[in-house]
Design an enzyme around this catalytic site. Structure first.
Site, mmCIF file in Angstrom:
data_model
loop_
_atom_site.group_PDB
_atom_site.id
_atom_site.type_symbol
_atom_site.label_atom_id
_atom_site.label_comp_id
_atom_site.label_asym_id
_atom_site.label_seq_id
_atom_site.Cartn_x
_atom_site.Cartn_y
_atom_site.Cartn_z
ATOM 1 N N GLN A 1 1.944 -12.421 23.123
ATOM 2 C CA GLN A 1 1.357 -13.007 24.320
ATOM 3 C C GLN A 1 0.533 -14.250 23.964
ATOM 4 O OE1 GLN A 1 1.978 -11.888 27.442
ATOM 5 N NE2 GLN A 1 0.656 -13.409 28.390
ATOM 6 N N LYS B 1 4.045 -5.820 31.947
ATOM 7 C CA LYS B 1 5.244 -5.837 31.110
ATOM 8 C C LYS B 1 5.553 -4.433 30.613
ATOM 9 C CE LYS B 1 4.785 -10.655 29.747
ATOM 10 N NZ LYS B 1 4.065 -11.603 28.903
ATOM 11 N N ASP C 1 11.233 -14.174 24.086
ATOM 12 C CA ASP C 1 10.611 -15.295 24.801
ATOM 13 C C ASP C 1 11.512 -16.530 24.752
ATOM 14 O OD1 ASP C 1 8.159 -15.169 26.159
ATOM 15 O OD2 ASP C 1 7.018 -14.995 24.296
HETATM 16 N N1 GUN Z 1 1.599 -16.347 28.427
HETATM 17 C C1 GUN Z 1 1.877 -16.884 29.644
HETATM 18 N N2 GUN Z 1 3.215 -16.999 29.804
HETATM 19 C C2 GUN Z 1 3.792 -16.527 28.690
HETATM 20 C C3 GUN Z 1 5.136 -16.377 28.261
HETATM 21 O O1 GUN Z 1 6.102 -16.704 28.953
HETATM 22 N N3 GUN Z 1 5.318 -15.839 27.029
HETATM 23 C C4 GUN Z 1 4.273 -15.471 26.237
HETATM 24 N N4 GUN Z 1 4.561 -14.963 25.052
HETATM 25 N N5 GUN Z 1 3.017 -15.595 26.601
HETATM 26 C C5 GUN Z 1 2.773 -16.119 27.820
#
Ligand code: GUN
Length: 286
Positions: free
Chosen positions: A96, A52, A119
């Protein structure tokens, strides 16, 4: 010939478009900024967070990474979120998941300012997406929709079957498909005769996390198949392999278009996160 939907290429193209728009914002004095918060040592989460950050910088945005100890208290995490909410250089905040046991994920996700919730998990965004009144859509369904639209732009009247009803994928996927004027059926673990319902689908979105559950003979000839599943399985020769929720080889013989695993929906999720961050930064500009 079945069209194999190239998620990598479509994600790259989306990132290029985002980079162009980002450059325009930077020229106006606004650099979109994404803060990613990770608590603990989960190796898979650290891999995601690193990707990311790399892709954020690649499109010209500012990346802020906050790595907190496994033992961090909920109060300390909430204090960090309050600071990020108030920080004018932060347009998007992503915490996360999963979070360590002592922290209630829902409390944390609800503490993020809806305008910075890239998100799309905050109830305000969930509600806005559900009512078709804007809001930020969760990254995975957003990316899945881009892939569907890469095959066919007008989805009006098509029957879409969403397999799985999670808050992160299934439910928001339903809303996005409704926005495109699809007729939508959701099937889940308690549904009777899933196969018969999937057989009626012009569009199948599989998001259940069950390796190769959806067989080729469940697919209507000419359907668009989007496989959100990423399941690690051990093959007969003892090797580890990633498979989706759809039996790919079988389904590819019948579908008009299908996403591979890996290389389908997966690459789209970070690109979608960047699209959401850009949207949040544009909203800040007014
Ligand atoms: N962990 C796995 N997928 C995601 C997601 O889409 N958003 C977040 N914040 N954590 C994750």
């Amino acid at each position: 010939m079945t069209h194999i939907i190239d998620g990598k290429a479509i994600a790259r193209q989306l990132r290029e478009e985002i980079a162009k728009e980002t450059a325009q914002l930077v020229a106006k004095g606004v650099t979109p900024g994404l803060a990613v918060v990770i608590v603990g040592e989960d190796p898979a989460s650290h891999v995601y967070v690193k990707s990311k950050a790399t892709q954020t910088v690649e499109v010209g945005m500012a990346s802020f990474k906050h790595v907190l100890d496994e033992g961090t208290s909920q109060a300390d995490l909430l204090a960090l979120i309050a600071r990020l909410n108030a920080d004018p250089v932060v347009d998007g905040i992503l915490v996360q998941l999963p979070l360590p046991r002592q922290i209630d994920a829902e409390t944390v996700l609800h503490a993020i300012l809806p305008a910075k919730d890239v998100d799309g998990f905050h109830p305000v965004n969930v509600g806005q997406v559900a009512t078709g009144s804007g809001g930020i859509a969760p990254c995975t369904p957003f990316g899945a929709m881009k892939l569907i639209k890469s095959v066919r732009s007008d989805l009006a009247g098509l029957h879409a079957v969403v397999v799985g009803r999670s808050n992160i994928v299934g439910k928001p996927m339903v809303q996005l498909l409704l926005d495109e004027h699809c007729t939508v059926t959701v099937v889940h673990s308690r549904t009777q005769d899933v196969a018969a319902l999937v057989r009626a689908a012009d569009i199948v979105v599989a998001a259940v996390g069950r390796p190769e559950m959806i067989r080729g003979d469940w697919i209507k000839p000419g359907a668009i198949v989007i496989d959100v599943g990423i399941n690690r399985v051990i093959t007969e020769d003892g090797k580890s392999r990633l498979v989706g929720d759809v039996a790919y080889e079988e389904a590819a013989k019948v579908a008009a278009a299908i996403t591979p695993v890996p290389g389908g929906v997966g690459p789209m999720t970070i690109a979608s996160l960047l699209a959401n961050t850009l949207q949040a930064a544009k909203a800040r500009l007014g």
